[in-house]
Motif scaffolding. Structure first.
Motif, PDB file in Angstrom:
ATOM      1  N   SER A 219       0.827  -1.210   0.000  1.00 49.80           N
ATOM      2  CA  SER A 219       0.000   0.000   0.000  1.00 49.80           C
ATOM      3  C   SER A 219       0.857   1.255   0.000  1.00 49.80           C
ATOM      4  N   SER A 220       2.051   1.166   0.600  1.00 46.91           N
ATOM      5  CA  SER A 220       2.948   2.320   0.648  1.00 46.91           C
ATOM      6  C   SER A 220       3.504   2.666  -0.728  1.00 46.91           C
ATOM      7  N   GLU A 221       3.427   1.733  -1.667  1.00 48.35           N
ATOM      8  CA  GLU A 221       3.868   2.004  -3.038  1.00 48.35           C
ATOM      9  C   GLU A 221       2.680   2.251  -3.969  1.00 48.35           C
ATOM     10  N   ALA A 222       1.588   1.519  -3.738  1.00 49.72           N
ATOM     11  CA  ALA A 222       0.414   1.695  -4.601  1.00 49.72           C
ATOM     12  C   ALA A 222      -0.125   3.110  -4.491  1.00 49.72           C
ATOM     13  N   MET A 223      -0.149   3.671  -3.279  1.00 46.99           N
ATOM     14  CA  MET A 223      -0.586   5.045  -3.076  1.00 46.99           C
ATOM     15  C   MET A 223      -0.201   5.497  -1.677  1.00 46.99           C
ATOM     16  N   PRO A 224       0.960   6.146  -1.528  1.00 48.89           N
ATOM     17  CA  PRO A 224       1.451   6.524  -0.194  1.00 48.89           C
ATOM     18  C   PRO A 224       0.758   7.759   0.366  1.00 48.89           C
ATOM     19  N   MET A 225      -0.531   7.602   0.690  1.00 41.09           N
ATOM     20  CA  MET A 225      -1.306   8.699   1.270  1.00 41.09           C
ATOM     21  C   MET A 225      -1.923   8.232   2.584  1.00 41.09           C
TER      22      MET A 225
END
Length: 1232
Positions: A219-225
């Motif tokens: 998840s930190s790479e797919a969308m780090p928000m």
């Protein structure tokens, strides 16, 4: 460009129903081909088949379908595809396991805890994408420097974090090996606060790849928000879809020699950019198809029309996409598709369920279009596959589509033309229903011809498509009439002129179908949640701004445009930084049409039906038209890809690039009488609702408080001269019908004392109020020549504080109304056009004179929001005035009555059906039910059905007396609960207005808990007793078992912070469905704060938030489970709980067992566990843990009964899911 290389360039749009293939052939000429997207009997892949057919036709030699295509003559292929969207919609992706921080195994199942459809008792929700869950032993929290805290680490956001528990890779290894042994090869890894500290996810990902997993989405790479729920959904979607897309790409490659090795193949992404075939990923692909249309009209229409803003109108077979372009792409960075909220850059494309394949219904006197769709299989009736009647069939009956202009690809053998006969036959069945209603209904009228019925459905479909365009423009401060309508999509050409006319547009544009970077900052005012993704595109850099531009000025300008004010004293916070790279390239048309001076050739004459009858209509072939040709409407322009209808009074001309530009003339005046016409009934239904919707958008734009601007806790409504509700939007359950009582009280109270320029304020329970923080602002609508108001408009908003004994004005232990805040019975907020600021300020501060109470704690926000409510009402007055100006006062008021009568008819039909069903089974026409509040107060109901009239008496006699506490519910609350239940029992979309209660007489004993004295405390009645009233009504009808029956109100505060939440539980089971677990039910639908946001803003740690397994009642259909939620406190604070169902369990039905009671526990730091009971306030200290167990839903039916034949709740057909910012706004509004 077929160009010097002499090769083909292909552009493919694979839609939900049709696939369009555009080919730039050697020599420069263009070929366009349309074929069905799904036709498994004839070909495996539509884009490959389309390319094969064009190469075969151009080469003059057969190319067998079972052999790979020669790529030597193909230079490039660009494709927008719905493969990812369809896999998401149909849940046909990869088998996925979710790895998540321990304590959060069900986090994505619960999601925001809000349900999608307020009125569907089965609570249908999209299933999660993962198949299994592994909880990872690890924990990272925000560093606050408490005693004993570890050494902080700095995250990539700059935040300091504390690693409370390193990741246990040893324990995880065996679990991952177990997943592999069960055939799962794709993982989504979602750990708390990984947006800032990704090391734990990276360690887990490295282990998974070492073990042989083929796809791992972090998840930190797919969308780090920040916000773990949408980030987790994004990672799951990526793990679920990317392998599917890769398989599709591999399959597509195999259809070509050399696997397309020497061909440039690019896929359209959701944000409008192009991605190479090998890097096309799942979470960025869900809007691949629609994005291409937006990019196309942005590059053509906007330039051609001299920079005039453009509305994109892409009407396909299944749905219609609406978007806007005014020099830059409008993006959203979080949106839902098929029930999955994705954090990924996407063009703001708003999809509504109104396409050529939308089904047509006649229901209780109302023309209804969609949301159900015929799809590609079986398709509309005219497809010759036994499909239902649709918008396409209506256009075919009207002569607006010519079968000869379509390829022979229909019927079981895919070799027949469209069938007008099938369309007529299917539409005749609906016309029979229409005319039966007209001749035998409450207002007898002349029957309609088949063409008039078809025309009516087309007009209703047009109005349905206008509503999102109004929301996309007016709601953001733009005038829709200042835009050009860019029309594309196969079905749009038949509707473009009518849509443009309805919106006041004068131009329709119909198409023939270097590297730069742009920076974005996600900005918000400190202390607010309303963040905007801002580009400095039109704001050059200054000495004090970043080199990429003056983002501060851009933010202030956009905030002012969207919300009507700025907050200059507040710092602006940067949540995220984005950089978007754009490589612009394109195919240039070389066969642009030559200039023409002679008249165009008429291919044939046909008969088309318009208002007033058939007209002789010339047919032109687009390929024969040249630059400068002008065509007067009515006429049809036929292309191989679409049919364009130029309506009477409009003129089409061919542009220099071969596109069609239509100048839209004024519509011929037509007379609409006051007598009921079912077509205009449907149109007025949309117009009345649109007024309420636009009022809501103005209120949201101009309000300042978090409750109204960001939580959207408000409703706006339109009322008749008698105060009867006409339209209410959006549908906040506890507001339904309640404002009607408020308006009618003011009419009785003030009567002739109302003057133009007066605006009223009220919140008193005896005047139709719900609870005191809900302030209702009412404005009478006057009209020249009328001495009394002709309509009323009103807005009800939840104010964060209006005084009383506790902050937030929702005390758990109030015993009198005065303790709950400021009271307004009938107060003139504006008199003679002057805002009475001094008087209302004094009233808001008045509670401070009562011992133990305070006046309002936030006067500034109160006054700002009241002004916003006045402004919203003023917008309503303007829109009502425009409607009266268009149709006349007598017609508008007549249709107000007709709309109310339509709702009444739907409820009467439901009551008759219920009574007939009972009578057929030898059961009495009287039903009853009883339930209790936790203090033992009974809620009793007896319902007597009058079968002949379709009416009922709802008698609450025997209900317990007013209580010494705040569980008393004002009469308006019971009426809201009743309207909610009636709408659920009807089982389909109906106008929610005064007419719903017309067939019903309600008896509520005065002095009871449901009609207390004017001085009684009521805050708990609004949030708790309302739920029990719903349980009793639905129990009487046997519709479903009880849901959790509670909102689980939790408040936390100290001197410098305050937090309030309501928490989900289990939904009741019913005939044919298991109860949904972990969801809000009935009279509330509040979204819960994301765990990462909660931990970052408040001194708590969420230790657990998961389903309470086994808490749902057993039965043939199981009740839904409640949830377990544990909060660890990091500061001293006051914890308040206001809950129910801690003593009496949610009932089961027809042999089903009840759900589990709720439980509120406080676990002290020293290990001592205390049961807090249902309602209390208690101080908490660092290290204490609040453990909330919410109730489960009741079960339905005996578990041993294999097939219970029991009275059912209506089940709704699947509909095409909407999406886009307009949908997200409405969904958020309904989730308060």
């Amino acid at each position: 460009m077929g160009g010097p290389e002499g090769r083909f360039h292909f552009a493919v749009d694979r839609g939900g129903t049709f696939t369009d293939v555009f080919a730039q052939c050697p020599g420069g000429h263009v070929r366009v081909l349309k074929l069905l997207s799904e036709d498994p009997a004839n070909y495996a892949d539509a884009p490959t088949e389309g390319i094969r057919r064009i190469l075969e036709q151009e080469g003059g030699m057969p190319l067998p379908r079972d052999r790979p295509l020669d790529t030597s003559r193909i230079a490039s292929i660009r494709m927008g595809t719905t493969v990812a969207t369809n896999a998401l919609l149909e849940r046909r992706g990869e088998r996925v396991a979710l790895l998540v921080t321990r304590g959060f195994r069900d986090l994505l199942h619960v999601g925001t805890q809000a349900r999608e459809d307020l009125f569907d008792l089965a609570v249908p929700m999209p299933e999660v994408l993962y198949e299994e869950v592994l909880e990872v032993d690890e924990r990272v929290v925000l560093y606050r420097g408490e005693p004993g805290a570890g050494t902080p680490v700095k995250g990539r956001t700059g935040d300091l974090l504390e690693v409370q528990q390193p990741v246990d890779l040893g324990g995880l290894r065996g679990k991952l090996e177990g997943l592999l042994s069960r055939g799962i090869r794709s993982l989504a890894v979602v750990l708390m606060h990984s947006y800032a500290w990704a090391q734990h996810e990276q360690q887990v990902g490295a282990l998974a790849q070492e073990l042989g997993f083929t796809h791992v989405s972090l998840s930190s790479e797919a969308m780090p928000m920040v916000r773990i729920v949408p980030r987790g959904h994004t990672a799951c979607a990526d793990a679920y879809l990317t392998p599917t897309i890769q398989r599709y790409v591999e399959g597509f490659r195999r259809g070509f020699q050399g696997q397309l090795k020497d061909v440039q193949v690019l896929f359209m992404r959701s944000d409008g950019g192009l991605a190479p075939m090998d890097s096309f990923s799942g979470s960025r692909a869900v809007l691949s198809g629609p994005a291409g249309g937006v990019v196309g009209y942005a590059a053509t229409t906007y330039r051609v029309e001299g920079g005039q803003p453009v509305i994109g109108f892409d009407m396909g077979g299944t749905s219609t996409d609406v978007s806007r372009y005014a020099g830059e792409f409008e993006h959203v960075f979080e949106a839902s598709t098929a029930g999955v909220t994705l954090q990924a850059p996407q063009l703001d494309i708003n999809t509504v369920a109104a396409g050529g394949g939308s089904r047509l219904f006649f229901r209780s006197g109302l023309f209804v279009v969609g949301p159900e769709s015929a799809g590609a299989h079986p398709g509309p009736a005219c497809y010759r596959k036994g499909g239902p009647v649709t918008v396409t069939d209506a256009n075919l009956v009207l002569g607006r589509l010519l079968p000869a202009s379509f390829p022979c690809i229909f019927g079981p053998g895919e070799d027949q033309p469209l069938s007008p006969e099938a369309s007529r036959k299917a539409l005749e069945a609906v016309a029979t229903e229409v005319n039966s209603f007209l001749t035998n209904g409450p207002c007898p009228a002349s029957p309609l011809s088949l063409e008039e019925v078809a025309m009516g459905f087309v007009r209703v479909a047009n109005e349905a498509m206008c509503r999102p365009i109004r929301a996309l423009t007016q709601a953001r401060g733009h005038d829709p009439s200042a835009h050009v309508l860019a029309c594309f999509g196969g079905a749009g050409g038949q509707h473009a002129c009518a849509i443009a006319r309805a919106l006041g547009m004068d131009t329709v544009h119909i198409h023939r179908s270097h590297i730069s970077t742009e920076s974005f900052l996600h900005l918000r005012y400190q202390g607010t949640d309303c963040a905007l993704m801002v580009s400095a595109h039109l704001h050059p850099a200054t000495a004090r701004s970043p080199r990429a531009g003056d983002f501060g000025a851009a933010f202030v300008e956009r905030y002012m445009r969207e919300f009507g004010f700025v907050i200059p004293e507040r710092p602006v916070v940067v949540d995220d930084v984005r950089v978007r790279g754009t490589g612009r390239s394109g195919l240039r048309l070389e066969d642009v049409p030559r200039a023409q001076t002679g008249p165009p050739r008429v291919d044939k004459m046909t008969q088309c039906y318009f208002e007033g009858g058939y007209q002789e209509t010339p047919v032109y072939l687009l390929g024969e038209l040249g630059y400068g040709h002008k065509l007067q409407g009515p006429c049809l322009i036929i292309d191989s890809n679409s049919t364009i209808l130029v309506e009477p009074g409009c003129q089409a001309e061919v542009t220099e690039t071969g596109d069609i530009r239509i100048s839209v003339g004024a519509e011929a005046p037509s007379t609409v009488g006051a007598q009921l016409d079912p077509i205009h009934l449907s149109i007025f239904s949309h117009r009345f609702m649109s007024i309420a919707e636009q009022m809501g958008r103005i209120l949201q734009r101009t309000a300042i408080s978090t409750n109204i601007k960001e939580r959207l806790d408000f409703s706006c409504a339109l009322f008749g001269p008698d105060g009867g509700l006409v339209s209410n939007a959006p549908h906040i359950p506890v507001h339904l019908g309640a404002m009607q009582e408020t308006v009618q009280f003011q009419i009785q109270q003030l009567g002739a004392d109302l003057r133009p320029g007066d605006v009223l304020l009220s919140n008193h329970p005896s005047a139709g109020g719900s609870h005191l923080p809900d302030l209702t602002v009412i404005t009478p609508v006057f009209w020249p020549g009328q001495t009394r108001p002709v309509f009323y408009v009103a807005s009800r908003g939840h104010h964060a504080d209006i005084g009383g004994i506790t902050p937030g004005s929702m005390p758990p232990h109030s015993t009198t109304l005065q303790q709950e805040g400021a009271v307004f019975l009938s107060f003139k907020l504006v008199q003679g056009g002057v805002f009475q600021e001094e008087a209302v300020t004094e009233a808001l501060r008045a509670p401070g004179k009562i011992p133990g109470c305070s006046g309002t704690r936030n006067l500034h926000d109160n006054l700002s929001d009241l002004r916003a409510q006045v402004a919203a009402n003023q917008k309503g007055i303007q829109l009502v005035g425009e409607l009266i100006g268009q149709y006349g006062l007598d017609v508008v008021q007549a249709y107000m009555g007709h709309i109310q009568a339509n709702a009444e008819l739907a409820v009467r039909d439901m009551l008759r059906a219920f009574g007939t069903s009972r009578q057929a089974r030898g059961l009495p026409l009287e039903v009853s039910a009883e339930d209790h509040m936790d203090d033992g107060s009974p809620i009793r109901l007896r319902v007597q059905i009058n079968l002949s009239q379709g009416s009922a008496v709802f008698d609450f006699s025997g209900t317990g007396p007013e209580v010494f506490g705040n569980l008393n519910a004002p009469r308006a609350i019971t009426l809201s609960a009743l309207i909610y239940c009636l709408r659920c029992l009807v089982g389909r979309d109906i106008p929610l207005n005064q007419g719903c209660l017309a067939p019903v007489r309600v008896v509520i004993p005065r002095g009871s808990i449901l009609d207390p004295s004017p001085e009684a405390a009521v805050v708990g009645g609004n949030v708790l007793t309302s739920q029990r009233v719903v349980d009793v009504i639905l129990g009487a009808f046997g519709a479903c078992a009880a849901s959790q029956g509670c909102m689980n109100n939790v408040t936390l505060g100290n001197a410098h912070m305050g937090y309030y939440e309501t928490v989900a539980g289990g939904a009741g089971a019913g005939p044919g469905w298991h109860g949904r677990s972990g969801v809000h039910s009935h009279m509330t639908n509040t979204r819960i704060t994301d765990p990462e946001i909660l931990e970052s803003r408040y001194p708590v740690i969420v230790r657990r938030f998961e389903l309470r397994l086994g808490s749902g009642g057993l039965g043939r259909f199981r009740g839904g489970d409640g949830v377990v939620r544990e909060l660890l406190f990091r500061e001293e604070a006051l914890l308040s709980v206001l809950t129910e169902r801690r003593a009496f369990r949610p009932y089961g039905l027809h042999g089903g067992e009840p759900g589990a009671r709720g439980l509120n526990l406080l676990i002290r730091k020293d290990g001592r566990t205390v049961n807090l009971g249902g309602k209390t306030s208690v101080p908490v200290y660092p290290g204490d843990v609040f453990c909330l167990h919410t109730p489960g839903g009741g079960g339905y039916g005996d578990p041993d009964d294999p097939a219970p034949q029991l009275p059912g709740s209506p089940q709704q057909s699947p509909a095409f899911p909407e999406r886009g910012s307009v949908y997200e706004y409405r969904r958020a509004q309904e989730a308060v």
